[in-house]
Design an enzyme around this catalytic site. Structure first.
Site, mmCIF file in Angstrom:
data_model
loop_
_atom_site.group_PDB
_atom_site.id
_atom_site.type_symbol
_atom_site.label_atom_id
_atom_site.label_comp_id
_atom_site.label_asym_id
_atom_site.label_seq_id
_atom_site.Cartn_x
_atom_site.Cartn_y
_atom_site.Cartn_z
ATOM 1 N N LEU A 186 61.682 28.874 -60.387
ATOM 2 C CA LEU A 186 60.300 28.392 -60.480
ATOM 3 C C LEU A 186 59.775 28.437 -61.919
ATOM 4 O O LEU A 186 59.037 27.556 -62.341
ATOM 5 C CB LEU A 186 59.394 29.195 -59.535
ATOM 6 C CG LEU A 186 59.800 29.095 -58.052
ATOM 7 C CD1 LEU A 186 58.824 29.864 -57.175
ATOM 8 C CD2 LEU A 186 59.897 27.644 -57.588
ATOM 9 N N GLU A 203 66.235 25.458 -51.670
ATOM 10 C CA GLU A 203 66.177 26.893 -51.354
ATOM 11 C C GLU A 203 66.790 27.146 -49.981
ATOM 12 O O GLU A 203 66.490 26.447 -49.019
ATOM 13 C CB GLU A 203 64.718 27.376 -51.411
ATOM 14 C CG GLU A 203 64.428 28.719 -50.766
ATOM 15 C CD GLU A 203 65.179 29.900 -51.362
ATOM 16 O OE1 GLU A 203 65.256 30.019 -52.594
ATOM 17 O OE2 GLU A 203 65.714 30.716 -50.570
ATOM 18 N N HIS A 445 31.507 41.032 -67.123
ATOM 19 C CA HIS A 445 31.173 39.667 -66.727
ATOM 20 C C HIS A 445 31.014 38.817 -67.971
ATOM 21 O O HIS A 445 30.396 39.268 -68.939
ATOM 22 C CB HIS A 445 29.863 39.659 -65.933
ATOM 23 C CG HIS A 445 29.420 38.279 -65.578
ATOM 24 N ND1 HIS A 445 30.028 37.559 -64.570
ATOM 25 C CD2 HIS A 445 28.471 37.459 -66.110
ATOM 26 C CE1 HIS A 445 29.453 36.366 -64.478
ATOM 27 N NE2 HIS A 445 28.505 36.279 -65.407
HETATM 28 P P1 NAI Z 1 65.953 35.593 -57.175
HETATM 29 O O1 NAI Z 1 66.612 36.631 -56.400
HETATM 30 O O2 NAI Z 1 64.559 35.783 -57.649
HETATM 31 O O3 NAI Z 1 65.946 34.213 -56.354
HETATM 32 C C1 NAI Z 1 67.111 33.603 -55.912
HETATM 33 C C2 NAI Z 1 66.734 32.589 -54.864
HETATM 34 O O4 NAI Z 1 67.895 31.835 -54.536
HETATM 35 C C3 NAI Z 1 66.259 33.226 -53.557
HETATM 36 O O5 NAI Z 1 65.078 32.573 -53.153
HETATM 37 C C4 NAI Z 1 67.418 32.995 -52.600
HETATM 38 O O6 NAI Z 1 66.997 32.883 -51.264
HETATM 39 C C5 NAI Z 1 67.975 31.700 -53.128
HETATM 40 N N1 NAI Z 1 69.384 31.431 -52.799
HETATM 41 C C6 NAI Z 1 70.404 32.317 -52.762
HETATM 42 N N2 NAI Z 1 71.559 31.672 -52.468
HETATM 43 C C7 NAI Z 1 71.246 30.362 -52.340
HETATM 44 C C8 NAI Z 1 71.997 29.188 -52.060
HETATM 45 N N3 NAI Z 1 73.310 29.235 -51.876
HETATM 46 N N4 NAI Z 1 71.368 28.001 -52.008
HETATM 47 C C9 NAI Z 1 70.021 27.921 -52.215
HETATM 48 N N5 NAI Z 1 69.253 29.001 -52.493
HETATM 49 C C10 NAI Z 1 69.863 30.196 -52.560
HETATM 50 O O7 NAI Z 1 66.936 35.312 -58.394
HETATM 51 P P2 NAI Z 1 66.756 34.524 -59.753
HETATM 52 O O8 NAI Z 1 65.600 33.604 -59.692
HETATM 53 O O9 NAI Z 1 68.101 33.995 -60.077
HETATM 54 O O10 NAI Z 1 66.408 35.694 -60.759
HETATM 55 C C11 NAI Z 1 67.308 36.806 -60.942
HETATM 56 C C12 NAI Z 1 66.562 38.050 -61.289
HETATM 57 O O11 NAI Z 1 65.978 37.971 -62.569
HETATM 58 C C13 NAI Z 1 65.463 38.329 -60.303
HETATM 59 O O12 NAI Z 1 65.856 39.407 -59.500
HETATM 60 C C14 NAI Z 1 64.265 38.694 -61.114
HETATM 61 O O13 NAI Z 1 63.878 39.996 -60.824
HETATM 62 C C15 NAI Z 1 64.716 38.593 -62.565
HETATM 63 N N6 NAI Z 1 63.761 37.734 -63.255
HETATM 64 C C16 NAI Z 1 62.480 38.173 -63.395
HETATM 65 C C17 NAI Z 1 61.523 37.382 -63.975
HETATM 66 C C18 NAI Z 1 60.135 37.870 -64.059
HETATM 67 O O14 NAI Z 1 59.915 39.054 -63.867
HETATM 68 N N7 NAI Z 1 59.166 37.034 -64.354
HETATM 69 C C19 NAI Z 1 61.843 36.053 -64.492
HETATM 70 C C20 NAI Z 1 63.211 35.674 -64.254
HETATM 71 C C21 NAI Z 1 64.116 36.510 -63.678
#
Ligand code: NAI
Ligand code: FAD
Length: 466
Positions: A186, A203, A445
């Site tokens: 996102l 997703e 405010h």
């Molecule tokens: P995520 O765990 O946030 O999201 C992965 C998404 O992929 C989930 O919605 C899951 O259901 C979906 N998914 C899994 N396998 C799939 C498939 N085969 N086909 C379609 N959808 C599938 O992992 P993401 O976005 O890769 O981020 C990794 C980590 O990095 C996160 O755990 C997050 O904590 C950290 N991160 C944190 C940020 C922040 O704090 N703003 C920004 C970017 C990353």
């Protein structure tokens, strides 16, 4: 010479741990395999992604809302190489900052891949193959995480990219396919949509942002759709054919079924991250891991092997920089004989899109599953004076408070600047505040933070501006 502590990895977990240990008088060193310090977060994670989110948000705003505020500018033009340079300079400043801090705190640095040969003994192998052995009383493993891969799909970081490749695309893809509606999908999907891509997010689950409060996630999805992002939920990508000019992705229902082909110029695989322990030698010293490959630690961040600790993305818990940092401080304090501690109930989580999504504590789904009775106070930004005058009225604040004690159990904000505002909720929760405590605290405010106060008042159905 033997060290008191050697930290392997200099991400936010590792470098913070080393600095805290040095502050406490421990003779400390770090081992880092990459050319620069700072780990995933500073080099290919938090910092570059936030630079692109910031720049692309202003780019979009210049095109949309400046005119309404009486600021006349021509249609903004994108200079992508300059935007990338802006991002790279931000990264450079930050990684140099870590080098400065390590030096200032007299932390020694070994450049190379660390391998634990035995408790108290680490072999460091430099890029040119030369090795040296470092002796230490304690070791902290802070080796972080790596991109999770999809079976049968090869990430080439050019057309099929992970977040790392998505941060350096040389041109705006006309069509971007994002696999995974989590934080990375996102955030980086938003960046490229703002810069001109048509973005489709596929997703697996029937919702975006698993783990976040569902009410927030559903409303957030609607806002992203209004912005032009499209979603295909309950679906999975099973293969990507990269033989032609356009990528051809096979997408089918999550439960299986007839696949359809979706064309894209670039595919971003963002399905999560996995702990990184390659080459660390954990099997040789019998450091236990859990069923997901994470280094297993006890409440004191200690592994099963005396003198070896682990922190950050390589252990269980949310993969967040600030969680790793707090564990780094706690581990250093524990090793120095103090009472280091992390309160895992109060770790804020932020998605840096527009609007931002921020939460701390429990979601409604978690409270229901745990059978905890709660009251809800909700206040929309449409009723907040500052948000109204700024024309930034998407979203709301939601406070969940224990039905019996009124103690705040969770705060969820979908709205402008939510990432900064959630800090107030975290402090309140750390001090065991009730919703009434927040409601009776004077908020300036006109600020967006008044929406937090109003949501707290709404717990007892007495908000003023609604
Ligand atoms: P995520 O765990 O946030 O999201 C992965 C998404 O992929 C989930 O919605 C899951 O259901 C979906 N998914 C899994 N396998 C799939 C498939 N085969 N086909 C379609 N959808 C599938 O992992 P993401 O976005 O890769 O981020 C990794 C980590 O990095 C996160 O755990 C997050 O904590 C950290 N991160 C944190 C940020 C922040 O704090 N703003 C920004 C970017 C990353
Ligand atoms: P890492 O930062 O992964 O650092 C580990 C370090 O160890 C690396 O430098 C690596 O080279 C080194 N290393 C590994 N093995 C060895 C070895 N054997 N010898 C020597 N060195 C070794 N989190 C947030 O909180 N906010 C965000 O906005 C955010 N945005 C993100 C955006 C993206 C695109 C990504 C991918 C992640 C983001 N994250 C964010 C997550 C955040 O980056 C991680 O949670 C954080 O970096 C974890 O810190 P760490 O210290 O555990 O490990």
């Amino acid at each position: 010479m033997a060290y008191d502590l050697v930290v392997i990895g200099t991400g936010p977990g590792g470098y913070v741990c080393a600095i805290r240990a040095a502050q406490l008088g421990l003779k400390t060193a770090v081992v880092e395999k990459d050319k620069t310090f700072g780990g995933t977060c500073l080099n290919v994670g938090c910092i570059p992604s936030k630079a692109l989110l910031h720049a692309s948000e202003l780019y979009e705003e210049a095109g949309h809302s400046f005119g309404k505020m009486g600021i006349k500018v021509g249609a903004p033009a994108l200079d992508l190489p300059a935007m990338m340079k802006f991002k790279d300079e931000g990264v450079d400043g930050n990684v140099k900052g870590v080098a400065f801090l390590l030096k200032k705190n007299k932390v020694d640095a070994f450049q190379g891949t660390g391998r634990i040969m035995a408790p108290g003994k680490i072999e460091v192998k430099a890029a040119d193959g030369k090795t040296e052995t470092v002796e230490t009383k304690n070791i902290v493993i802070a080796t972080g995480s790596d991109v999770a891969r999809l079976k049968g799909i090869t990430i080439d970081e050019k057309r099929i990219v992970s977040s790392t490749g998505a941060l350096v695309l040389p041109k705006v893809p006309a069509k971007l396919l994002v696999v995974g509606a989590g934080v990375i999908g996102l955030e980086l999907g938003s960046v490229w949509r703002r810069l001109g891509s048509q973005v489709l997010v596929v997703e697996f689950l029937d919702r975006i942002l698993p783990g976040m409060d569902l009410d927030v996630a559903r409303n957030f999805q609607r806002i992203l759709q209004k912005q032009g992002m499209t979603f295909k939920l309950s679906s999975k990508v099973t293969a990507i054919d990269s033989s032609g000019a356009a990528l051809k992705a096979s997408v089918e229902p999550a439960a299986g079924g007839t696949p359809e082909t979706i064309e894209a110029d670039v595919a971003l695989i963002a399905i999560g991250r996995v702990p990184y322990t390659e080459g660390l030698g954990l099997d040789g010293v019998d450091v236990k891991r859990d069923n997901r490959g994470r280094v297993a630690v006890d409440a004191h961040l200690a592994t099963n092997v005396p003198g070896i600790y682990a922190i950050g993305d390589v252990i269980a818990g949310p993969m967040l920089a600030h969680k790793g940092e707090d564990e780094g401080v706690a581990a250093a304090e524990i090793i120095a004989g103090r009472a280091g501690h992390v309160n895992y109930d109060v770790i804020p989580n932020v998605v840096y899109t527009y609007p931002e999504v921020a939460s701390v504590g429990k979601s409604e789904e978690e409270l229901k599953a745990a059978g905890i009775a709660y009251n809800t106070g909700k206040f929309p930004f449409t009723a907040n004076g500052r948000a109204k005058v700024n024309m930034q009225t998407d979203g709301f604040v939601k406070i969940l408070a224990d039905a019996k004690t009124d103690r705040v159990l969770g705060v969820h904000i979908l709205g402008p600047d939510a990432g900064n505002m959630i800090a107030e909720a975290a402090v309140a929760m750390e001090f065991g505040a009730s919703s009434e405590d927040i409601a009776r605290t004077c908020h300036a405010h006109p600020t967006l933070t008044e929406a937090i106060k109003e949501a707290a008042m709404a717990v007892e159905k007495r908000s003023i501006h609604m």
